[in-house]
Design an enzyme around this catalytic site. Structure first.
Site, PDB file in Angstrom:
ATOM      1  N   SER A 122     -18.298 -37.624 -23.998  1.00 21.36           N
ATOM      2  CA  SER A 122     -17.017 -38.249 -22.840  1.00 21.36           C
ATOM      3  C   SER A 122     -15.913 -36.539 -23.385  1.00 21.36           C
ATOM      4  O   SER A 122     -15.925 -36.549 -23.977  1.00 21.36           O
ATOM      5  CB  SER A 122     -16.840 -39.319 -23.714  1.00 21.36           C
ATOM      6  OG  SER A 122     -15.147 -39.418 -23.195  1.00 21.36           O
ATOM      7  N   TYR A 147     -14.350 -44.501 -31.859  1.00 20.51           N
ATOM      8  CA  TYR A 147     -14.959 -44.833 -31.085  1.00 20.51           C
ATOM      9  C   TYR A 147     -15.014 -42.936 -29.875  1.00 20.51           C
ATOM     10  O   TYR A 147     -16.462 -42.630 -29.707  1.00 20.51           O
ATOM     11  CB  TYR A 147     -14.435 -45.336 -29.111  1.00 20.51           C
ATOM     12  CG  TYR A 147     -15.407 -44.699 -27.852  1.00 20.51           C
ATOM     13  CD1 TYR A 147     -16.539 -44.723 -27.981  1.00 20.51           C
ATOM     14  CD2 TYR A 147     -14.287 -44.101 -27.305  1.00 20.51           C
ATOM     15  CE1 TYR A 147     -17.796 -44.762 -26.945  1.00 20.51           C
ATOM     16  CE2 TYR A 147     -15.120 -43.653 -25.557  1.00 20.51           C
ATOM     17  CZ  TYR A 147     -16.656 -43.650 -26.041  1.00 20.51           C
ATOM     18  OH  TYR A 147     -17.505 -43.452 -24.465  1.00 20.51           O
ATOM     19  N   LYS A 151     -18.225 -40.347 -31.231  1.00 23.67           N
ATOM     20  CA  LYS A 151     -18.779 -39.967 -29.930  1.00 23.67           C
ATOM     21  C   LYS A 151     -19.126 -37.904 -30.085  1.00 23.67           C
ATOM     22  O   LYS A 151     -20.035 -37.283 -30.116  1.00 23.67           O
ATOM     23  CB  LYS A 151     -18.385 -39.209 -28.665  1.00 23.67           C
ATOM     24  CG  LYS A 151     -17.943 -40.550 -27.899  1.00 23.67           C
ATOM     25  CD  LYS A 151     -19.878 -40.666 -27.022  1.00 23.67           C
ATOM     26  CE  LYS A 151     -20.107 -42.307 -26.955  1.00 23.67           C
ATOM     27  NZ  LYS A 151     -21.818 -42.668 -26.380  1.00 23.67           N
TER      28      LYS A 151
HETATM   29  P1  NAD Z   1     -22.657 -50.259 -21.111  1.00 19.74           P
HETATM   30  O1  NAD Z   1     -22.199 -51.288 -22.446  1.00 19.74           O
HETATM   31  O2  NAD Z   1     -22.006 -51.205 -19.577  1.00 19.74           O
HETATM   32  O3  NAD Z   1     -24.013 -50.006 -21.638  1.00 19.74           O
HETATM   33  C1  NAD Z   1     -24.068 -49.844 -22.966  1.00 19.74           C
HETATM   34  C2  NAD Z   1     -25.568 -50.222 -22.853  1.00 19.74           C
HETATM   35  O4  NAD Z   1     -26.167 -50.174 -24.373  1.00 19.74           O
HETATM   36  C3  NAD Z   1     -25.657 -51.452 -23.032  1.00 19.74           C
HETATM   37  O5  NAD Z   1     -25.899 -52.337 -22.347  1.00 19.74           O
HETATM   38  C4  NAD Z   1     -25.474 -52.479 -24.239  1.00 19.74           C
HETATM   39  O6  NAD Z   1     -26.712 -53.733 -24.715  1.00 19.74           O
HETATM   40  C5  NAD Z   1     -26.766 -51.033 -24.878  1.00 19.74           C
HETATM   41  N1  NAD Z   1     -26.218 -50.810 -26.415  1.00 19.74           N
HETATM   42  C6  NAD Z   1     -25.496 -50.551 -27.037  1.00 19.74           C
HETATM   43  N2  NAD Z   1     -25.720 -50.658 -28.460  1.00 19.74           N
HETATM   44  C7  NAD Z   1     -27.074 -50.939 -28.455  1.00 19.74           C
HETATM   45  C8  NAD Z   1     -28.265 -50.542 -29.410  1.00 19.74           C
HETATM   46  N3  NAD Z   1     -27.876 -51.004 -30.916  1.00 19.74           N
HETATM   47  N4  NAD Z   1     -29.760 -50.962 -29.320  1.00 19.74           N
HETATM   48  C9  NAD Z   1     -29.802 -51.178 -27.757  1.00 19.74           C
HETATM   49  N5  NAD Z   1     -28.935 -51.109 -26.755  1.00 19.74           N
HETATM   50  C10 NAD Z   1     -27.520 -50.957 -27.366  1.00 19.74           C
HETATM   51  O7  NAD Z   1     -21.633 -49.042 -21.227  1.00 19.74           O
HETATM   52  P2  NAD Z   1     -21.283 -47.879 -19.976  1.00 19.74           P
HETATM   53  O8  NAD Z   1     -20.215 -47.510 -19.642  1.00 19.74           O
HETATM   54  O9  NAD Z   1     -22.995 -47.773 -19.287  1.00 19.74           O
HETATM   55  O10 NAD Z   1     -21.966 -46.890 -21.221  1.00 19.74           O
HETATM   56  C11 NAD Z   1     -23.449 -45.617 -20.886  1.00 19.74           C
HETATM   57  C12 NAD Z   1     -22.561 -44.576 -22.801  1.00 19.74           C
HETATM   58  O11 NAD Z   1     -21.745 -43.809 -21.998  1.00 19.74           O
HETATM   59  C13 NAD Z   1     -22.217 -45.072 -23.812  1.00 19.74           C
HETATM   60  O12 NAD Z   1     -22.780 -44.539 -24.752  1.00 19.74           O
HETATM   61  C14 NAD Z   1     -20.937 -44.819 -23.473  1.00 19.74           C
HETATM   62  O13 NAD Z   1     -19.911 -44.595 -25.053  1.00 19.74           O
HETATM   63  C15 NAD Z   1     -20.872 -44.052 -22.252  1.00 19.74           C
HETATM   64  N6  NAD Z   1     -19.828 -43.548 -21.815  1.00 19.74           N
HETATM   65  C16 NAD Z   1     -19.532 -44.134 -20.809  1.00 19.74           C
HETATM   66  C17 NAD Z   1     -17.622 -44.033 -20.895  1.00 19.74           C
HETATM   67  C18 NAD Z   1     -17.309 -45.363 -18.548  1.00 19.74           C
HETATM   68  O14 NAD Z   1     -16.185 -44.876 -18.514  1.00 19.74           O
HETATM   69  N7  NAD Z   1     -18.090 -46.527 -19.048  1.00 19.74           N
HETATM   70  C19 NAD Z   1     -16.937 -42.688 -20.220  1.00 19.74           C
HETATM   71  C20 NAD Z   1     -17.910 -41.985 -20.830  1.00 19.74           C
HETATM   72  C21 NAD Z   1     -18.733 -42.242 -21.823  1.00 19.74           C
HETATM   73  N1  UFG Z   2      -4.712 -48.505 -17.418  1.00 23.97           N
HETATM   74  C1  UFG Z   2      -3.369 -49.317 -17.000  1.00 23.97           C
HETATM   75  N2  UFG Z   2      -3.525 -50.343 -16.808  1.00 23.97           N
HETATM   76  C2  UFG Z   2      -5.181 -50.570 -17.597  1.00 23.97           C
HETATM   77  C3  UFG Z   2      -5.959 -50.116 -17.615  1.00 23.97           C
HETATM   78  C4  UFG Z   2      -5.818 -48.850 -17.939  1.00 23.97           C
HETATM   79  O1  UFG Z   2      -1.822 -48.023 -16.725  1.00 23.97           O
HETATM   80  O2  UFG Z   2      -5.151 -52.442 -17.353  1.00 23.97           O
HETATM   81  C5  UFG Z   2      -3.802 -46.748 -16.717  1.00 23.97           C
HETATM   82  C6  UFG Z   2      -4.597 -46.029 -18.789  1.00 23.97           C
HETATM   83  O3  UFG Z   2      -2.631 -46.211 -19.285  1.00 23.97           O
HETATM   84  C7  UFG Z   2      -4.479 -44.742 -17.706  1.00 23.97           C
HETATM   85  C8  UFG Z   2      -5.703 -44.748 -17.003  1.00 23.97           C
HETATM   86  O4  UFG Z   2      -5.241 -46.235 -16.272  1.00 23.97           O
HETATM   87  O5  UFG Z   2      -3.367 -44.067 -18.115  1.00 23.97           O
HETATM   88  C9  UFG Z   2      -7.521 -44.573 -17.131  1.00 23.97           C
HETATM   89  O6  UFG Z   2      -7.313 -45.629 -18.046  1.00 23.97           O
HETATM   90  P1  UFG Z   2      -9.042 -46.390 -18.972  1.00 23.97           P
HETATM   91  O7  UFG Z   2      -8.652 -47.227 -20.043  1.00 23.97           O
HETATM   92  O8  UFG Z   2      -9.354 -46.962 -17.474  1.00 23.97           O
HETATM   93  O9  UFG Z   2      -9.955 -44.968 -18.962  1.00 23.97           O
HETATM   94  P2  UFG Z   2      -9.145 -44.048 -20.257  1.00 23.97           P
HETATM   95  O10 UFG Z   2      -8.791 -42.995 -19.491  1.00 23.97           O
HETATM   96  O11 UFG Z   2      -8.210 -44.214 -21.451  1.00 23.97           O
HETATM   97  O12 UFG Z   2     -11.084 -43.616 -20.936  1.00 23.97           O
HETATM   98  C10 UFG Z   2     -11.052 -43.678 -20.819  1.00 23.97           C
HETATM   99  C11 UFG Z   2     -12.622 -44.776 -20.934  1.00 23.97           C
HETATM  100  C12 UFG Z   2     -13.492 -44.475 -22.143  1.00 23.97           C
HETATM  101  C13 UFG Z   2     -13.505 -42.106 -21.803  1.00 23.97           C
HETATM  102  C14 UFG Z   2     -12.462 -42.143 -21.190  1.00 23.97           C
HETATM  103  C15 UFG Z   2     -13.464 -40.607 -20.858  1.00 23.97           C
HETATM  104  O13 UFG Z   2     -12.452 -46.233 -21.301  1.00 23.97           O
HETATM  105  O14 UFG Z   2     -14.335 -44.428 -23.505  1.00 23.97           O
HETATM  106  O15 UFG Z   2     -12.468 -42.642 -20.511  1.00 23.97           O
HETATM  107  O16 UFG Z   2     -14.098 -40.582 -19.874  1.00 23.97           O
HETATM  108  F1  UFG Z   2     -13.722 -41.828 -23.064  1.00 23.97           F
END
Ligand code: NAD
Ligand code: UFG
Length: 335
Positions: A122, A147, A151
């Site tokens: 991330s 979190y 990572k």
């Molecule tokens: P998500 O929660 O939709 O998907 C994660 C999946 O992993 C789920 O299906 C959950 O059931 C499964 N899981 C969690 N713990 C587990 C375990 N112990 N064993 C087996 N399965 C397990 O999340 P996502 O948004 O698809 O994110 C996927 C990956 O990308 C995550 O590692 C997350 O940290 C990373 N990531 C997400 C974002 C974002 O904004 N969505 C940004 C940066 C990184």
């Molecule tokens: N925001 C609002 N109102 C809300 C939610 C978010 O104003 O209800 C604003 C936040 O303050 C920020 C922007 O929208 O300025 C984006 O916020 P998000 O929560 O959507 O995303 P973040 O950038 O905080 O974090 C996300 C994921 C993290 C990941 C990161 C970088 O939640 O897991 O992007 O990939 F690490």
């Protein structure tokens, strides 16, 4: 080629599964369903005409993990817990699931001789940016929550594994802000309870499920004072994984690669784009800044283009259109 997706039933994993199935890979999904639903398998079959294999299991279960890895060519490791706020309240659960879970996966990979791994990292590993855009050479910072630290720890563990075993290959894909949904509207992001992230919240305000968006801060040093992020369509992100697979199969060692569009949008710009895409009003009120938020971040995505031949193709209007399509189906506005 047989690819195992840990966490493949989730938001990013399921979209990646569609691209890999359509590209002809054999896909095995390994997921404990703690944040997803088995019905995703039906959607994947409807979208691609192929049904991936599914193993219900936890990455922390060494026996089950080892069994699932037999015959696998590469792993894409999505499984993890991802709610920033929850990680502050439950650090032990987050380190156990994310860091310990990855260690068990690595142990199982060692036992089975699987040496190819793509990891869901991330942009949070950069902490508070000192310069923008963020290149992979920018120092990793101090993430502001467990979190983010999980990572960073995992990235470092993977670098050590690559040093210890010169045949190992680990690609850490540093995602910026994935949003949008598959254009079919059959899979998307559907968090339980009140969404933490901007897009699912905005979508639910537009559909009338939630009343009003809270904009966290309008006094940041950004053009309109609201936070700026590099939003990326989840299908572009999924295609980035498909491009990273041949790379991880043919290279050795550790590398980090940004997956972002290379430009930022403010919260208010996203609200405007969403109103245009949905034809609905998104009422909002300005609130104080949210703890731990940074003002702005966006990627320099050059390395992904140079090494993988990948760049994001979809713009903010596409992202909002597909988010809205998914939300309209989810909330029953559209059949
Ligand atoms: P998500 O929660 O939709 O998907 C994660 C999946 O992993 C789920 O299906 C959950 O059931 C499964 N899981 C969690 N713990 C587990 C375990 N112990 N064993 C087996 N399965 C397990 O999340 P996502 O948004 O698809 O994110 C996927 C990956 O990308 C995550 O590692 C997350 O940290 C990373 N990531 C997400 C974002 C974002 O904004 N969505 C940004 C940066 C990184
Ligand atoms: N925001 C609002 N109102 C809300 C939610 C978010 O104003 O209800 C604003 C936040 O303050 C920020 C922007 O929208 O300025 C984006 O916020 P998000 O929560 O959507 O995303 P973040 O950038 O905080 O974090 C996300 C994921 C993290 C990941 C990161 C970088 O939640 O897991 O992007 O990939 F690490």
């Amino acid at each position: 080629m047989k690819i195992l997706l840990t966490g493949g039933m989730g938001f990013i994993g399921s979209h990646t599964a569609t691209v890999l199935l359509e590209a002809g890979y054999e896909v095995v999904i390994y997921d404990n369903l703690c944040n997803s639903n088995a019905s995703v398998l039906d959607s994947l079959e409807t979208i691609t005409g192929k049904r991936p294999s599914f193993v219900k299991g936890d990455i922390r279960d060494l026996t089950a993990m080892t069994a699932a890895l037999t015959g696998i060519d590469a792993v894409v490791h999505f499984a993890g817990l991802k709610a920033v706020g929850e990680s502050v309240a439950k650090p032990i659960e987050y380190y156990d699931n994310n860091v310990h879970g990855t260690l068990v996966l690595l142990e199982a990979m060692k036992k089975t001789g699987v040496k190819r791994l793509i990891f869901s990292s991330s942009s949070t590993v950069y902490g508070t940016p000192t310069t923008l855009p963020l290149t992979e050479e920018c120092p990793t910072g101090t993430p502001t929550n467990p979190y983010g630290r999980s990572k960073l720890h995992i990235e470092e563990i993977l670098a050590d594994v690559c040093i210890s075993d010169p045949d190992f290959s680990a690609v850490c894909l540093r995602y910026f802000n994935p949003i949008g949904a598959h254009e079919s509207g059959l899979i998307g992001e559907n968090p339980n309870g009140i969404p933490n992230n901007l897009l699912p919240y905005v979508a639910r305000v537009a559909s009338g499920t939630l009343e009003c968006l809270r904009v966290f801060g309008n006094d940041y040093p950004t053009p309109d004072g609201t936070g700026v992020r590099d939003y990326i369509h989840v299908m572009d992100l999924a295609e980035g994984h498909a491009k990273a697979l041949p790379y991880v199969l043919n290279h050795k060692g550790w590398i980090a690669i940004n997956l972002g569009c290379g430009r930022g949008y403010s919260v208010l710009e996203v609200v405007k784009a969403f109103e245009k895409a949905s034809g609905r009003k998104v009422p909002y009120q300005i609130m104080p800044r949210r703890d731990g938020d940074i003002a702005a971040n966006w990627a320099d995505p050059k390395r992904a283009f140079e090494l993988l031949g990948w760049k994001a193709e979809r713009n903010i209007d596409d992202m909002c259109r597909d988010s809205w399509h998914y939300e309209a189906k989810r909330s029953g506005i559209e059949a």
